[in-house]
Design an enzyme around this catalytic site. Structure first.
Site, PDB file in Angstrom:
ATOM      1  N   TYR A  82      -2.245  -0.246  10.202  1.00  0.00           N
ATOM      2  CA  TYR A  82      -2.333  -0.692   8.810  1.00  0.00           C
ATOM      3  C   TYR A  82      -1.068  -0.310   8.045  1.00  0.00           C
ATOM      4  O   TYR A  82      -0.475  -1.144   7.342  1.00  0.00           O
ATOM      5  CB  TYR A  82      -3.566  -0.066   8.165  1.00  0.00           C
ATOM      6  CG  TYR A  82      -3.725  -0.351   6.688  1.00  0.00           C
ATOM      7  CD1 TYR A  82      -4.167  -1.593   6.246  1.00  0.00           C
ATOM      8  CD2 TYR A  82      -3.447   0.626   5.739  1.00  0.00           C
ATOM      9  CE1 TYR A  82      -4.324  -1.861   4.896  1.00  0.00           C
ATOM     10  CE2 TYR A  82      -3.609   0.366   4.386  1.00  0.00           C
ATOM     11  CZ  TYR A  82      -4.044  -0.868   3.972  1.00  0.00           C
ATOM     12  OH  TYR A  82      -4.191  -1.136   2.638  1.00  0.00           O
TER      13      TYR A  82
ATOM     14  N   SER B 248       0.837  -1.197   0.000  1.00  0.00           N
ATOM     15  CA  SER B 248       0.000   0.000   0.000  1.00  0.00           C
ATOM     16  C   SER B 248       0.867   1.240   0.000  1.00  0.00           C
ATOM     17  O   SER B 248       1.995   1.234   0.504  1.00  0.00           O
ATOM     18  CB  SER B 248      -0.892   0.023   1.242  1.00  0.00           C
ATOM     19  OG  SER B 248      -1.617   1.227   1.332  1.00  0.00           O
TER      20      SER B 248
END
Length: 248
Positions: free
Chosen positions: A155, A141
């Site tokens: 995250y 990501s």
């Protein structure tokens, strides 16, 4: 048909980026094993579409943070198709936005498990069935580069770990197996439908050089490229796909 004769496993393959990866791999000739956790409709409809087009695929429910479920998926893939050439690991998520001052060990561990542990388990159990020239592609990501948005530090940390693991595995598994990851930015998926406010999405799109969000299909095509022999001299790379929002 650059994946003719190849066998691929796609985890998180029932929706969005995962389903797009399934369909792109199958369209290029791969036999595809589809893991899903809750998105049964998307996974089963993918199987139906692939079979209708003359391809081969099956869908199997499983929690990729559980060793038994990972082992069952790999075992069924080998029983059905004989080997594993491509692992495309899409399983992951933010779960919830939680700031550090109220972070619980349970939330931290859950985020690490769904994003990082799931990848470790899948790689470990696929390796005995992967031959020379096989490829692993994971979905990291942009958050792994910039730390993520508000409440997404867990995250971001998990995705940063995926990026580091990608580099380490490339060295450990080469030259037999290549390992790469994609780092998507703002992609039009349920992830952002659930966790990102509309005004934030509009702002991010407006400051992105390409002035829009990306699509699951665009990410899938990049993943297929990295898995293919066309990327035969690329390994250990964390490739940005964010419309120019962040350069690395």
């Amino acid at each position: 048909m650059k994946f003719k004769g190849k066998v691929a496993i796609v985890t998180g393959g029932g929706r969005d980026i995962g389903r797009a990866c399934v369909m792109d791999l199958a369209a290029q000739g791969a036999k595809v094993a589809i893991n899903y956790h809750a998105s049964s409709e998307g996974a089963e409809s993918a199987v139906a579409e692939i079979k209708a087009a003359g391809g081969e695929a099956f869908a199997m429910q499983g929690d990729m943070t559980k060793e038994a479920d990972v082992q069952a998926l790999v075992a069924k893939t080998v029983a059905e198709f004989g080997k594993v050439d491509i692992l495309t690991h899409v399983t992951g998520g933010i779960l919830a936005r939680v700031n550090m001052d109220v972070m619980t060990v349970a939330h931290w561990q859950a985020v690490m498990d769904v994003n990082l542990t799931s990848f470790v388990l899948m790689v470990r159990d696929c390796l005995p069935h992967m031959g020379e020239g096989s490829s692993i592609v994971s979905i990291a990501s942009q958050a792994g580069r910039d730390g993520g948005g508000g409440g997404a530090t867990a995250y971001g940390a998990s995705k940063g770990a995926i990026m580091t693991l990608t580099r380490g595995l490339a060295k450990e598994l080469g030259p037999k197996i290549r390992v790469n990851s994609l780092c998507p930015g703002m992609i039009d998926t349920d992830f952002h439908n659930i966790f990102t406010k509309d005004e934030v999405r509009a702002h991010v799109a407006s400051i992105t050089p390409l002035k829009r969000e990306g699509t699951s299909e665009e990410v899938a095509k990049a993943a297929s490229f990295l898995a293919s022999d066309e990327a035969s001299f690329i390994t250990g790379a964390n490739v940005d796909i964010n419309g120019g929002l962040v350069f690395s």
